[in-house]
Scaffold this active site. Structure first.
Site, PDB file in Angstrom:
ATOM      1  CB  ALA A   1      -0.897   0.002   1.244  1.00  0.00           C
ATOM      2  CE  LYS A   2      -1.516   4.409  -3.747  1.00  0.00           C
ATOM      3  NZ  LYS A   2      -2.779   4.905  -4.159  1.00  0.00           N
ATOM      4  NE  ARG A   3      -1.145   0.839   5.733  1.00  0.00           N
ATOM      5  CZ  ARG A   3      -2.171   0.480   4.979  1.00  0.00           C
ATOM      6  NH1 ARG A   3      -2.785   1.386   4.234  1.00  0.00           N
ATOM      7  NH2 ARG A   3      -2.603  -0.761   4.950  1.00  0.00           N
TER       8      ARG A   3
END
Ligand code: GLU
Length: 303
Positions: free
Chosen positions: A241-243
């Site tokens: 995920a982008k995090r």
């Protein structure tokens, strides 16, 4: 190479809700390889019925092009095809295969957490309301969703990586209460309308494929060949995920990499290149053999 309509088409169908990360880009590369290696056209469809973030579509298309992916014809937008979805719902409705559903998300959650409920399946609360009950619900003013009267059917699709895959088909939503056509319906209508006969996408959607195949069969539409490909995971084994850090093309470029470096990263993950080997998509196409596609998730270790 000819991509005539006779050979069918594959596709990549991103939702413009944000930047694509490396896992999404890898799926796009795989969809392109599956399509081009079988002389199919390759189409891009923007699934913009909800979750649209301004600017995301342009960024996604720019990223795909930067990796060297090309596609045939204009990019198609679901938001401009509402009439097609309406027509399909009308056909199902005329065949007696739909009903209005007034349940809130919360009511469904409560009902599906009951001990014997099939996981995630709609429990059928509104399936057989009496006319009086329906009138009372209508009078509450809440606009109903439209559901398919599937009645917990099972349906088997064939996937080139997973073999025969059987899943439950619950009374899935065709149109949400706010009037938006549901993802499962739109995908089925679009794939058939666009002549797409090869669906390559992340294996998080494998469990949706029986629903979609069943819907296609009810509408008299051809069922595509499926290839649900492994996802990218972070080093904790969770879906990338982008995090997780620098996982988009823009992030990698900000770290000094080029799009070609990112293509190498993806190619290495697919066993199609040696570490640091410069590659192009035509070279990957030359090396491509779907039987050698790694079947395990790609664990991406951030550097
Ligand atoms: N738009 C969906 C997504 O981005 C993919 C749908 C599909 O490939 O069928 O997750």
């Amino acid at each position: 190479m000819s991509h005539s309509a006779d050979h069918g088409a594959g596709r990549f169908a991103p939702s413009p809700s944000g930047d694509l990360h490396l896992g999404n880009l890898r799926t796009a590369v795989l969809a392109w390889l599956f399509a081009r290696s079988t002389q199919r056209r390759f189409l891009v469809r923007v699934e913009d019925l909800d979750r649209v973030r301004p600017g995301a579509e342009q960024a996604q298309l720019t990223d795909l092009a930067a990796l060297g992916l090309d596609w045939d014809g204009e990019v198609v937008h679901q938001s401009r095809r509402l009439r097609l979805y309406d027509e399909a719902i009308t056909r199902l409705d005329r065949a007696g295969l739909t009903y209005e559903c007034y349940c809130t998300r919360r009511e469904i959650q409560q009902a599906t957490s009951a001990p014997h409920a099939p996981a995630g399946a709609y429990p059928g609360t509104c399936r057989s309301l009496t006319e009086a009950e329906r009138t009372a619900k209508r009078d509450s003013g809440r606009p109903p969703a439209i559901r398919l009267r599937a009645g917990d059917a099972y349906y088997t699709i064939h996937d080139v990586l997973h073999g025969d895959f059987t899943g439950i088909v619950d009374d899935l939503v065709l149109r949400r209460g706010d009037g938006t056509p549901a993802y499962n319906l739109a995908v089925v209508v679009d794939d058939a309308d666009q002549g797409i006969d090869q669906v390559v996408r992340g294996d998080d959607l494998l469990s949706s494929a029986p629903r979609q195949g069943y819907l296609a069969s009810l509408l008299g539409l051809p069922i595509p060949r499926y290839a649900h490909v492994p996802l990218a995971l972070n080093d904790e084994g969770k879906r990338l995920a982008k995090r997780d850090g620098a996982v988009t093309l823009a992030d990698r470029i900000a770290l000094g990499e080029t799009p070609a470096d990112v293509l190498t990263t993806i190619a290495v993950s697919l066993d199609l290149a040696d570490p640091d080997e410069p590659v192009t998509l035509p070279l990957l196409l030359d090396r491509w053999d779907p039987r050698r596609l790694p079947r395990d998730p790609w664990v991406y270790r951030l550097l």
